[in-house]
Design a protein around this motif. Structure first.
Motif, PDB file in Angstrom:
ATOM      1  N   VAL A   1       0.882  -1.083   0.171  1.00  0.00           N
ATOM      2  CA  VAL A   1       0.052   0.024   0.126  1.00  0.00           C
ATOM      3  C   VAL A   1       0.994   1.162  -0.170  1.00  0.00           C
ATOM      4  N   MET A   2       2.276   0.994   0.349  1.00  0.00           N
ATOM      5  CA  MET A   2       2.663   2.110   0.053  1.00  0.00           C
ATOM      6  C   MET A   2       3.698   3.245  -1.325  1.00  0.00           C
ATOM      7  N   ASN A   3       3.121   1.713  -2.166  1.00  0.00           N
ATOM      8  CA  ASN A   3       2.820   2.499  -3.430  1.00  0.00           C
ATOM      9  C   ASN A   3       4.310   2.567  -3.847  1.00  0.00           C
ATOM     10  N   ALA A   4       4.909   2.133  -3.657  1.00  0.00           N
ATOM     11  CA  ALA A   4       6.900   2.949  -4.157  1.00  0.00           C
ATOM     12  C   ALA A   4       7.188   1.572  -4.872  1.00  0.00           C
ATOM     13  N   GLY A   5       7.120   0.738  -5.404  1.00  0.00           N
ATOM     14  CA  GLY A   5       7.640  -0.297  -6.242  1.00  0.00           C
ATOM     15  C   GLY A   5       7.838  -1.857  -4.834  1.00  0.00           C
ATOM     16  N   SER A   6       9.155  -2.613  -5.948  1.00  0.00           N
ATOM     17  CA  SER A   6       9.521  -3.067  -4.677  1.00  0.00           C
ATOM     18  C   SER A   6       9.761  -3.012  -3.284  1.00  0.00           C
ATOM     19  N   GLN A   7       9.709  -4.283  -1.956  1.00  0.00           N
ATOM     20  CA  GLN A   7       9.984  -3.488  -1.010  1.00  0.00           C
ATOM     21  C   GLN A   7      11.996  -3.010  -0.817  1.00  0.00           C
ATOM     22  N   GLN A   8      12.901  -3.309  -2.016  1.00  0.00           N
ATOM     23  CA  GLN A   8      14.114  -2.549  -2.272  1.00  0.00           C
ATOM     24  C   GLN A   8      13.458  -1.260  -1.891  1.00  0.00           C
ATOM     25  N   GLN A   9      13.047  -0.833  -3.129  1.00  0.00           N
ATOM     26  CA  GLN A   9      12.732   0.288  -3.285  1.00  0.00           C
ATOM     27  C   GLN A   9      11.582   1.716  -1.971  1.00  0.00           C
ATOM     28  N   VAL A  10      11.479   0.147  -1.864  1.00  0.00           N
ATOM     29  CA  VAL A  10      10.214   1.085  -0.505  1.00  0.00           C
ATOM     30  C   VAL A  10      11.272   1.944   0.525  1.00  0.00           C
ATOM     31  N   VAL A  11      12.085   0.732   1.317  1.00  0.00           N
ATOM     32  CA  VAL A  11      14.082   0.320   2.213  1.00  0.00           C
ATOM     33  C   VAL A  11      14.264   1.589   1.544  1.00  0.00           C
ATOM     34  N   ALA A  12      14.493   1.958   0.423  1.00  0.00           N
ATOM     35  CA  ALA A  12      15.365   2.795   0.194  1.00  0.00           C
ATOM     36  C   ALA A  12      14.934   4.135   0.490  1.00  0.00           C
ATOM     37  N   MET A  13      13.442   4.387  -0.076  1.00  0.00           N
ATOM     38  CA  MET A  13      12.279   5.481  -0.357  1.00  0.00           C
ATOM     39  C   MET A  13      12.487   5.667   1.197  1.00  0.00           C
ATOM     40  N   LEU A  14      12.338   5.115   2.465  1.00  0.00           N
ATOM     41  CA  LEU A  14      12.220   4.725   4.166  1.00  0.00           C
ATOM     42  C   LEU A  14      13.998   5.885   4.423  1.00  0.00           C
ATOM     43  N   GLY A  15      14.848   5.531   3.540  1.00  0.00           N
ATOM     44  CA  GLY A  15      15.665   6.160   4.117  1.00  0.00           C
ATOM     45  C   GLY A  15      15.927   7.059   4.097  1.00  0.00           C
ATOM     46  N   GLU A  16      15.479   7.620   2.204  1.00  0.00           N
ATOM     47  CA  GLU A  16      14.997   9.277   2.082  1.00  0.00           C
ATOM     48  C   GLU A  16      14.333  10.238   3.030  1.00  0.00           C
ATOM     49  N   ALA A  17      13.848   9.226   3.789  1.00  0.00           N
ATOM     50  CA  ALA A  17      12.296   9.749   3.848  1.00  0.00           C
ATOM     51  C   ALA A  17      12.871  10.233   5.382  1.00  0.00           C
ATOM     52  N   THR A  18      12.902   9.211   6.396  1.00  0.00           N
ATOM     53  CA  THR A  18      13.539   9.496   7.819  1.00  0.00           C
ATOM     54  C   THR A  18      13.927  10.057   8.568  1.00  0.00           C
ATOM     55  N   PRO A  19      15.573  10.587   7.812  1.00  0.00           N
ATOM     56  CA  PRO A  19      16.733  11.890   7.820  1.00  0.00           C
ATOM     57  C   PRO A  19      15.513  13.499   7.805  1.00  0.00           C
ATOM     58  N   LEU A  20      14.461  12.724   6.657  1.00  0.00           N
ATOM     59  CA  LEU A  20      14.636  14.572   6.636  1.00  0.00           C
ATOM     60  C   LEU A  20      13.034  14.775   8.022  1.00  0.00           C
ATOM     61  N   ILE A  21      12.465  13.351   8.382  1.00  0.00           N
ATOM     62  CA  ILE A  21      11.499  14.026   8.853  1.00  0.00           C
ATOM     63  C   ILE A  21      12.219  13.666  10.594  1.00  0.00           C
ATOM     64  N   SER A  22      13.527  12.922  10.362  1.00  0.00           N
ATOM     65  CA  SER A  22      13.930  13.773  11.608  1.00  0.00           C
ATOM     66  C   SER A  22      14.549  14.937  11.977  1.00  0.00           C
ATOM     67  N   GLU A  23      14.771  15.757  10.953  1.00  0.00           N
ATOM     68  CA  GLU A  23      15.292  17.316  11.079  1.00  0.00           C
ATOM     69  C   GLU A  23      14.283  17.497  11.373  1.00  0.00           C
ATOM     70  N   VAL A  24      12.992  17.844  10.516  1.00  0.00           N
ATOM     71  CA  VAL A  24      11.824  18.416  10.419  1.00  0.00           C
ATOM     72  C   VAL A  24      11.635  18.785  12.081  1.00  0.00           C
ATOM     73  N   HIS A  25      12.007  17.224  12.630  1.00  0.00           N
ATOM     74  CA  HIS A  25      11.507  17.134  13.603  1.00  0.00           C
ATOM     75  C   HIS A  25      12.350  17.691  15.341  1.00  0.00           C
ATOM     76  N   GLN A  26      13.418  17.982  14.888  1.00  0.00           N
ATOM     77  CA  GLN A  26      14.280  18.263  15.653  1.00  0.00           C
ATOM     78  C   GLN A  26      14.221  19.911  15.816  1.00  0.00           C
ATOM     79  N   ILE A  27      14.386  20.097  14.680  1.00  0.00           N
ATOM     80  CA  ILE A  27      14.046  21.748  15.147  1.00  0.00           C
ATOM     81  C   ILE A  27      12.649  22.376  15.310  1.00  0.00           C
ATOM     82  N   THR A  28      11.784  21.712  15.123  1.00  0.00           N
ATOM     83  CA  THR A  28      10.581  22.114  16.130  1.00  0.00           C
ATOM     84  C   THR A  28      10.505  21.918  17.601  1.00  0.00           C
ATOM     85  N   GLU A  29      10.958  20.338  17.762  1.00  0.00           N
ATOM     86  CA  GLU A  29      11.379  20.134  18.853  1.00  0.00           C
ATOM     87  C   GLU A  29      12.221  21.190  20.097  1.00  0.00           C
ATOM     88  N   ASP A  30      13.672  21.464  18.878  1.00  0.00           N
ATOM     89  CA  ASP A  30      14.516  23.152  19.758  1.00  0.00           C
ATOM     90  C   ASP A  30      13.552  24.183  19.934  1.00  0.00           C
TER      91      ASP A  30
END
Ligand code: 1PZ
Length: 211
Positions: free
Chosen positions: A171-200
């Protein structure tokens, strides 16, 4: 199950979220939530009570953004400055601004921590990992402490109906499992940074406990 959700859209909105001097554009922040809501709606009706609350928070932020003071709601930083300078934030339950941008965004900010933990555990999961367990562990570590017993119970009930890992990747609709994992690897640092800036920013302005 089909919908317009696509994990790439989420990655793209979080990429657009940060300005050159690391301010967070509210427009893209809530666009990210809109994408996630469309994803949640594809998971079935038990998730609709969760998405309803998320939608109402998104709408509050959109109303500020489109209102006469919209220019002050360009970034999270400008919103905090504007609302604090104009005494538009309630620091106690009984104030006259129960739905400030600061307190509304704080709820989404706490949920973003859940998302960050959940996506990270999804990314590093193995074939026999259970989405329901990853989801509730992320929840216990983040949002649960802010929710009443009633909401916690309903949320945990919903988690038990999550599709298994394979279907979830589908349902994440981003190709094979490997592709999803790669995309998650791209997403999580971005989300972390946005979260950290807001938190601070929220910590600096003593906004982390707004009622
Ligand atoms: C993929 C699985 C999705 C699981 C989502 C996990 C989050 C569970 C949260 C359940 C809470 C829903 C009910 C509403 C709670 C509100 O009381 C609180 C506090 O707001 P207040 O009452 O103070 O105004 N709302 C929130 O904590 C915001 C919750 C937003 C949840 C968004 C989750 C988005 C998930 C994306 C899916 C990929």
């Amino acid at each position: 199950m089909a919908g317009s959700f696509n994990l790439q859209n989420v990655v793209d909105t979080y990429k657009s979220c940060l300005s050159e001097n690391k301010e967070i554009y509210i427009k893209y922040y809530i666009a990210g939530w809109r994408e996630l809501v469309s994803f949640m709606n594809s998971l079935g009706s038990l998730f609709s009570f969760i998405s309803k609350d998320a939608v109402s928070k998104i709408q509050i932020m959109e109303t500020f953004l489109m209102g006469e003071n919209g220019a002050h709601y360009l970034t999270v930083q400008s919103m905090v400055k504007f609302e604090l300078n104009n005494k538009l934030v309630d620091f106690t339950q009984s104030g006259s601004h129960p739905e400030s941008g600061c307190r509304t965004l704080l709820r989404l900010h706490r949920a973003l921590r859940w998302l960050q933990l959940f996506l990270e555990s999804l990314r590093t999961s193995t074939e026999d990992s259970k989405t329901s367990i990853m989801c509730s562990e992320a929840y216990n570590e983040s949002l649960a402490q802010y929710h009443s017993w009633f909401i916690q119970t309903a949320a945990r009930l919903a988690f038990r109906t999550l599709p298994g890992r394979d279907a979830f990747f589908e349902v994440m609709n981003a190709g094979s499992q490997q592709q999803v994992v790669a995309m998650l690897g791209e997403a999580t640092p971005l989300i972390s940074e946005v979260h950290q800036i807001t938190e601070d920013l929220y910590a600096k302005n003593k906004l982390l406990e707004l009622p």
